[in-house]
Design a protein around this motif. Structure first.
Motif, PDB file in Angstrom:
ATOM      1  N   LYS A 126     -32.788  19.090  -8.490  1.00 15.46           N
ATOM      2  CA  LYS A 126     -31.352  19.298  -8.742  1.00 15.46           C
ATOM      3  C   LYS A 126     -30.667  18.037  -9.215  1.00 15.46           C
ATOM      4  O   LYS A 126     -29.637  18.081  -9.888  1.00 15.46           O
ATOM      5  CB  LYS A 126     -30.682  19.860  -7.493  1.00 15.46           C
ATOM      6  CG  LYS A 126     -30.697  18.936  -6.294  1.00 15.46           C
ATOM      7  CD  LYS A 126     -30.193  19.646  -5.049  1.00 15.46           C
ATOM      8  CE  LYS A 126     -31.288  20.421  -4.354  1.00 15.46           C
ATOM      9  NZ  LYS A 126     -30.892  21.195  -3.215  1.00 15.46           N
ATOM     10  N   ASP A 151     -33.950  26.198  -6.611  1.00 15.35           N
ATOM     11  CA  ASP A 151     -33.143  25.999  -5.410  1.00 15.35           C
ATOM     12  C   ASP A 151     -32.767  27.388  -4.878  1.00 15.35           C
ATOM     13  O   ASP A 151     -32.337  28.258  -5.658  1.00 15.35           O
ATOM     14  CB  ASP A 151     -31.870  25.212  -5.820  1.00 15.35           C
ATOM     15  CG  ASP A 151     -31.400  24.300  -4.705  1.00 15.35           C
ATOM     16  OD1 ASP A 151     -31.872  24.458  -3.578  1.00 15.35           O
ATOM     17  OD2 ASP A 151     -30.555  23.418  -4.981  1.00 15.35           O
ATOM     18  N   SER A 152     -32.920  27.605  -3.563  1.00 13.92           N
ATOM     19  CA  SER A 152     -32.793  28.971  -3.033  1.00 13.92           C
ATOM     20  C   SER A 152     -31.413  29.582  -3.313  1.00 13.92           C
ATOM     21  O   SER A 152     -31.322  30.770  -3.645  1.00 13.92           O
ATOM     22  CB  SER A 152     -33.069  28.980  -1.531  1.00 13.92           C
ATOM     23  OG  SER A 152     -32.202  28.098  -0.875  1.00 13.92           O
ATOM     24  N   GLU A 153     -30.355  28.761  -3.200  1.00 11.23           N
ATOM     25  CA  GLU A 153     -29.000  29.290  -3.420  1.00 11.23           C
ATOM     26  C   GLU A 153     -28.823  29.714  -4.877  1.00 11.23           C
ATOM     27  O   GLU A 153     -28.238  30.758  -5.165  1.00 11.23           O
ATOM     28  CB  GLU A 153     -27.945  28.230  -3.085  1.00 11.23           C
ATOM     29  CG  GLU A 153     -27.908  27.797  -1.618  1.00 11.23           C
ATOM     30  CD  GLU A 153     -29.032  26.857  -1.234  1.00 11.23           C
ATOM     31  OE1 GLU A 153     -29.840  26.472  -2.121  1.00 11.23           O
ATOM     32  OE2 GLU A 153     -29.127  26.517  -0.043  1.00 11.23           O
ATOM     33  N   ASN A 218     -26.364  17.392   0.013  1.00  9.16           N
ATOM     34  CA  ASN A 218     -27.175  18.397  -0.676  1.00  9.16           C
ATOM     35  C   ASN A 218     -26.309  19.563  -1.158  1.00  9.16           C
ATOM     36  O   ASN A 218     -26.471  20.053  -2.277  1.00  9.16           O
ATOM     37  CB  ASN A 218     -28.293  18.893   0.244  1.00  9.16           C
ATOM     38  CG  ASN A 218     -29.166  19.921  -0.426  1.00  9.16           C
ATOM     39  OD1 ASN A 218     -29.691  19.693  -1.512  1.00  9.16           O
ATOM     40  ND2 ASN A 218     -29.309  21.092   0.191  1.00  9.16           N
ATOM     41  N   LYS A 219     -25.353  19.978  -0.302  1.00  5.84           N
ATOM     42  CA  LYS A 219     -24.492  21.105  -0.714  1.00  5.84           C
ATOM     43  C   LYS A 219     -23.567  20.663  -1.839  1.00  5.84           C
ATOM     44  O   LYS A 219     -23.267  21.424  -2.752  1.00  5.84           O
ATOM     45  CB  LYS A 219     -23.719  21.638   0.484  1.00  5.84           C
ATOM     46  CG  LYS A 219     -23.356  23.099   0.421  1.00  5.84           C
ATOM     47  CD  LYS A 219     -24.494  24.025   0.019  1.00  5.84           C
ATOM     48  CE  LYS A 219     -25.734  23.923   0.864  1.00  5.84           C
ATOM     49  NZ  LYS A 219     -26.823  24.827   0.418  1.00  5.84           N
ATOM     50  N   GLU A 222     -25.407  20.882  -4.867  1.00  5.42           N
ATOM     51  CA  GLU A 222     -25.604  22.284  -5.271  1.00  5.42           C
ATOM     52  C   GLU A 222     -24.346  22.873  -5.909  1.00  5.42           C
ATOM     53  O   GLU A 222     -24.440  23.765  -6.760  1.00  5.42           O
ATOM     54  CB  GLU A 222     -26.072  23.113  -4.075  1.00  5.42           C
ATOM     55  CG  GLU A 222     -27.490  22.714  -3.652  1.00  5.42           C
ATOM     56  CD  GLU A 222     -28.029  23.528  -2.498  1.00  5.42           C
ATOM     57  OE1 GLU A 222     -27.283  24.370  -1.955  1.00  5.42           O
ATOM     58  OE2 GLU A 222     -29.204  23.314  -2.151  1.00  5.42           O
TER      59      GLU A 222
HETATM   60 MG    MG Z   1     -30.747  24.629  -1.657  1.00  8.76          MG
END
Ligand code: MG
Ligand code: NDP
Length: 387
Positions: A126, A151-153, A218-219, A222
């Motif tokens: 990312k 990335d899962s999201e 991290n968020k 994202e």
């Molecule tokens: Mg993630």
């Protein structure tokens, strides 16, 4: 019979890399490893090469070249070393997809190189979009190169958008586990250690992203990643703390309808979907049982988790600001893991670096390189001064 897709894995020895190899092993009839790469873990890389028989391996840290070559002397595999070799190998003719599972800014040059060769990008790294989202999106368009989120999201958002074609996104609901310090007070957070920070409640990941999850940087990353992947503004992204990590994220449309993707926290699912899109393949993994625990959602606390606020600020400022933030974050993340700074100092050093670094409203690739170097230097100086 359909030919097997050839995959180059940048960072095959890491958390994402090893899980990707598990997916490939489960679907050996569809996928083949063309190339494996690592930075320092020579023995694991050699073992992976003996198991998956790639055409080539690359060790980024050149100091390990002789050792790796010697370990693989009986294998019919080409062995290369150095960062430039990463950029060259992803462009090799037979490569169909490149999984970018390296960590940090180092992932940017080989990702650009792969895009310029028109390869399908399965993007886990990312930081590439945090540093140079605008440039990457521009290049992907120019070279007609698909970028599939790992990335899962972002995979959840991508999956929620399948079939929506021209339907505009009203809002993205980006979920976050909240990390190991979700319930800690500001005072308690003063004294948390790296061992505490490395104990993530729901995901088993590499050390760097685990620390980034504890700070919620991290968020923040994202949020920036979502902006570039899905063409939305910061105001259209809402972060929800969802401690169970079951709802991986959701999209709200203009009729008020919300589509989400759910599943157990297992990165092999989004990795596999990036490989197989638009198809779904069987995955040998745990199934979701919605009877076991209630799903909860909370607003994030941007005062306790200042890194998340800094990421929104970087996005608002635009230009090279998120590149600066990323570089400072890489330095403080490492420094925290090396016990050189405390947990609260992480956000402080990043914020001060963002204030001091040279701002450029319209950066090109060379500006990103220079901003990265300058921000690292400033962050390092601040750490030394604060000791
Ligand atoms: Mg993630
Ligand atoms: P790891 O630290 O577990 O693995 C990183 C990989 O990159 C290793 O193979 C490592 O080699 C290699 N590497 C590190 N530095 C360099 C370098 N300078 N040059 C070349 N190779 C390098 O990280 P993760 O797998 O956890 O994360 C990888 C990326 O995916 C990150 O960008 C992360 O944000 C993202 N991501 C990860 C998730 C996860 O669940 N882990 C979830 C979502 C996104 P070596 O082993 O030799 O050090």
């Amino acid at each position: 019979m359909q030919e097997k897709k050839q995959i180059a894995i940048l960072g095959s020895t890491g958390s994402i890399g090893t899980q990707a190899l598990d997916v490939i092993q489960q679907h050996a009839d569809l996928y083949e490893v063309y190339c494996l790469t690592a930075n320092n873990r020579v023995e694991l890389l050699a073992e992976q090469a003996r198991r998956f028989h790639p055409a080539a391996v690359v060790i980024a840290n050149e100091a390990h070249y002789e050792m790796l070559k010697d370990m693989l002397r009986d294998e019919p595999v080409k062995v290369y070393a150095g960062s430039d070799a990463l950029c060259q190998i992803v462009q090799a003719g037979p490569v169909d997809m490149v999984l970018t599972a390296m960590v940090g800014f180092a992932g940017l040059p080989p990702t650009i190189s792969a895009i310029q060769a028109g390869k399908k990008i399965c993007l886990a790294n990312k930081e590439t979009l945090v540093v140079a989202g605008e440039l990457i999106c521009h290049l992907a368009k120019e070279y007609h190169c698909p970028i599939l989120p790992v990335d899962s999201e972002h995979s959840a958002i991508f999956q929620s958008l399948v079939g929506e074609d021209d339907n505009e996104i009203e809002k993205i609901l980006l979920t976050a586990s909240g990390g190991p310090f979700r319930l800690k007070s500001e005072e308690e957070m003063q004294t948390v250690t790296k061992t505490d920070a490395l104990r993530h409640p729901t995901w088993d990941m590499g050390a760097k992203i685990t620390i980034d999850s504890a700070t919620m940087m991290n968020k923040g990353f994202e949020v920036i990643e979502a902006k570039w992947l899905f063409g939305v503004s910061a105001e259209q992204i809402e972060v929800l703390v969802h401690p169970q990590s079951i709802v991986h994220s959701a999209v709200q449309f203009r009729d008020g309808s919300v589509k989400a993707q759910l599943g157990v926290p297992d990165m092999r699912m989004p990795i596999q979907y990036a490989f197989s899109f638009p198809n779904r393949l069987h995955l040998n993994s745990q199934r979701l049982d919605l009877f076991t625990k209630p799903l909860e959602f909370f607003k994030p606390d941007m005062n306790r988790f200042r890194c998340l606020a800094l990421a929104f600020e970087a996005l608002k400022q635009g230009g090279n600001m998120s590149c600066v933030m990323n570089a400072a974050n890489e330095v403080v993340n490492r420094a925290f893991l090396d016990d050189r700074i405390t947990f609260p100092q992480i956000a402080t050093v990043i914020e001060q670096t963002m204030q001091r670094a040279t701002f450029d409203a319209a950066p090109d690739y060379d500006v990103y390189l220079a901003s990265d170097a300058e921000a690292r230097r400033i962050a390092e100086e601040l750490i030394i001064k604060n000791r």
